[in-house]
Design a protein around this motif. Structure first.
Motif, PDB file in Angstrom:
ATOM      1  N   ALA A  57       0.850  -1.194   0.000  1.00 55.97           N
ATOM      2  CA  ALA A  57       0.000   0.000   0.000  1.00 55.97           C
ATOM      3  C   ALA A  57       0.884   1.243   0.000  1.00 55.97           C
ATOM      4  CB  ALA A  57      -0.893  -0.013   1.226  1.00 55.97           C
ATOM      5  N   ALA A  58       0.678   2.091  -0.970  1.00 54.71           N
ATOM      6  CA  ALA A  58       1.497   3.292  -1.102  1.00 54.71           C
ATOM      7  C   ALA A  58       0.686   4.520  -0.747  1.00 54.71           C
ATOM      8  CB  ALA A  58       2.022   3.413  -2.520  1.00 54.71           C
ATOM      9  N   LEU A  59       1.326   5.412  -0.035  1.00 57.31           N
ATOM     10  CA  LEU A  59       0.727   6.708   0.288  1.00 57.31           C
ATOM     11  C   LEU A  59       1.313   7.715  -0.696  1.00 57.31           C
ATOM     12  CD1 LEU A  59       1.243   6.593   4.151  1.00 57.31           C
ATOM     13  CD2 LEU A  59      -0.848   6.082   2.907  1.00 57.31           C
ATOM     14  N   THR A  96       1.037  -2.825   6.594  1.00 55.99           N
ATOM     15  CA  THR A  96       2.357  -3.402   6.817  1.00 55.99           C
ATOM     16  C   THR A  96       3.318  -2.846   5.781  1.00 55.99           C
ATOM     17  OG1 THR A  96       1.830  -5.269   5.391  1.00 55.99           O
ATOM     18  CG2 THR A  96       1.412  -5.542   7.744  1.00 55.99           C
ATOM     19  N   GLU A  97       4.436  -2.390   6.217  1.00 58.31           N
ATOM     20  CA  GLU A  97       5.465  -1.787   5.371  1.00 58.31           C
ATOM     21  C   GLU A  97       4.907  -0.746   4.415  1.00 58.31           C
ATOM     22  OE1 GLU A  97       8.214  -4.372   3.441  1.00 58.31           O
ATOM     23  OE2 GLU A  97       8.019  -5.890   5.002  1.00 58.31           O
ATOM     24  N   PRO A  98       4.390   0.339   4.927  1.00 59.27           N
ATOM     25  CA  PRO A  98       3.862   1.370   4.022  1.00 59.27           C
ATOM     26  C   PRO A  98       4.987   2.032   3.222  1.00 59.27           C
ATOM     27  CG  PRO A  98       3.897   2.185   6.255  1.00 59.27           C
ATOM     28  CD  PRO A  98       4.298   0.740   6.320  1.00 59.27           C
ATOM     29  N   MET A  99       4.627   2.523   2.083  1.00 59.72           N
ATOM     30  CA  MET A  99       5.578   3.182   1.197  1.00 59.72           C
ATOM     31  C   MET A  99       5.003   4.535   0.801  1.00 59.72           C
ATOM     32  SD  MET A  99       7.076   1.875  -2.475  1.00 59.72           S
ATOM     33  CE  MET A  99       5.476   1.668  -3.197  1.00 59.72           C
ATOM     34  N   ILE A 100       5.874   5.517   0.688  1.00 63.39           N
ATOM     35  CA  ILE A 100       5.455   6.863   0.285  1.00 63.39           C
ATOM     36  C   ILE A 100       5.982   7.133  -1.116  1.00 63.39           C
ATOM     37  CG2 ILE A 100       5.730   9.316   0.726  1.00 63.39           C
ATOM     38  CD1 ILE A 100       5.810   8.741   3.639  1.00 63.39           C
ATOM     39  N   ILE A 101       5.094   7.623  -1.969  1.00 61.22           N
ATOM     40  CA  ILE A 101       5.486   8.072  -3.303  1.00 61.22           C
ATOM     41  C   ILE A 101       5.303   9.583  -3.330  1.00 61.22           C
ATOM     42  CG2 ILE A 101       5.016   7.950  -5.766  1.00 61.22           C
ATOM     43  CD1 ILE A 101       3.928   5.131  -5.299  1.00 61.22           C
ATOM     44  N   ILE A 102       6.395  10.286  -3.566  1.00 59.87           N
ATOM     45  CA  ILE A 102       6.363  11.748  -3.576  1.00 59.87           C
ATOM     46  C   ILE A 102       6.205  12.218  -5.014  1.00 59.87           C
ATOM     47  CG2 ILE A 102       7.611  13.863  -3.036  1.00 59.87           C
ATOM     48  CD1 ILE A 102       9.052  12.331  -0.834  1.00 59.87           C
ATOM     49  N   ILE A 125       8.470   5.511   8.435  1.00 61.54           N
ATOM     50  CA  ILE A 125       8.282   4.928   7.104  1.00 61.54           C
ATOM     51  C   ILE A 125       9.621   5.003   6.379  1.00 61.54           C
ATOM     52  CG2 ILE A 125       7.035   5.094   4.929  1.00 61.54           C
ATOM     53  CD1 ILE A 125       4.774   6.458   6.525  1.00 61.54           C
ATOM     54  N   GLY A 126      10.165   3.852   6.076  1.00 64.08           N
ATOM     55  CA  GLY A 126      11.501   3.811   5.498  1.00 64.08           C
ATOM     56  C   GLY A 126      11.541   3.747   3.988  1.00 64.08           C
ATOM     57  N   ARG A 127      10.425   3.458   3.366  1.00 62.33           N
ATOM     58  CA  ARG A 127      10.412   3.326   1.907  1.00 62.33           C
ATOM     59  C   ARG A 127       9.825   4.582   1.286  1.00 62.33           C
ATOM     60  NH1 ARG A 127       7.803  -2.220   0.357  1.00 62.33           N
ATOM     61  NH2 ARG A 127       8.665  -1.587  -1.638  1.00 62.33           N
ATOM     62  N   VAL A 128      10.680   5.350   0.631  1.00 60.87           N
ATOM     63  CA  VAL A 128      10.268   6.600  -0.013  1.00 60.87           C
ATOM     64  C   VAL A 128      10.690   6.532  -1.477  1.00 60.87           C
ATOM     65  CG1 VAL A 128      10.528   9.103  -0.052  1.00 60.87           C
ATOM     66  CG2 VAL A 128      10.512   7.892   2.129  1.00 60.87           C
TER      67      VAL A 128
END
Length: 136
Positions: A57-59, A96-102, A125-128
């Motif tokens: 799931a990406a934010l 679980t393990e969220p990811m951010i897309i900028i 959140i470690g995944r950017v």
């Protein structure tokens, strides 16, 4: 008018020794400066992947040119990294393990993007990732 008997004519000839010297120097220069490509030294068989992988799931955080932020398409009224981090924590709750897309505008300030990255760190959140548009 007798043109045939005009005395001794010197035969014109081309001296090839200087020409050969110059060509030899050029050949040595080209041989010394040429880089030879090394092709594969290791045989590697690359793994195959299917396109139907599950993406976490990406934010999606959008940063506008004037420094405003939107989370998943909804405008959020925040300005500091701590406020953005609180909003990100709420949105990532239960994932679980969220990811951010900028998705930053090309004219957005560097500080606005850094604020989102700092907020992601504060929210744990470690995944950017960064979204980019391909040129046509």
């Amino acid at each position: 008018m007798n043109f045939r008997g005009r005395g001794n004519r010197d035969e014109l000839d081309i001296n090839l020794i200087p020409l050969i010297d110059v060509l030899l120097v050029i050949l040595i220069f080209l041989a010394a400066t040429t880089s030879f490509a090394k092709f594969t030294q290791l045989k590697v068989t690359l793994p195959e992947a299917s396109a139907a992988q599950d993406m976490p799931a990406a934010l999606e955080v959008a940063v506008s040119q004037d420094g405003r932020y939107a989370l998943n398409g909804t405008l959020i009224d925040v300005s500091t990294p701590a406020e953005i981090a609180d909003t990100l924590r709420q949105a990532a709750a239960g994932k679980t393990e969220p990811m951010i897309i900028i998705n930053a505008d090309a004219q957005a300030t560097h500080q606005s993007v850094i604020n989102v990255m700092e907020a992601a760190r504060l929210a744990g959140i470690g995944r950017v990732n960064f979204a980019a548009q391909t040129s046509r």
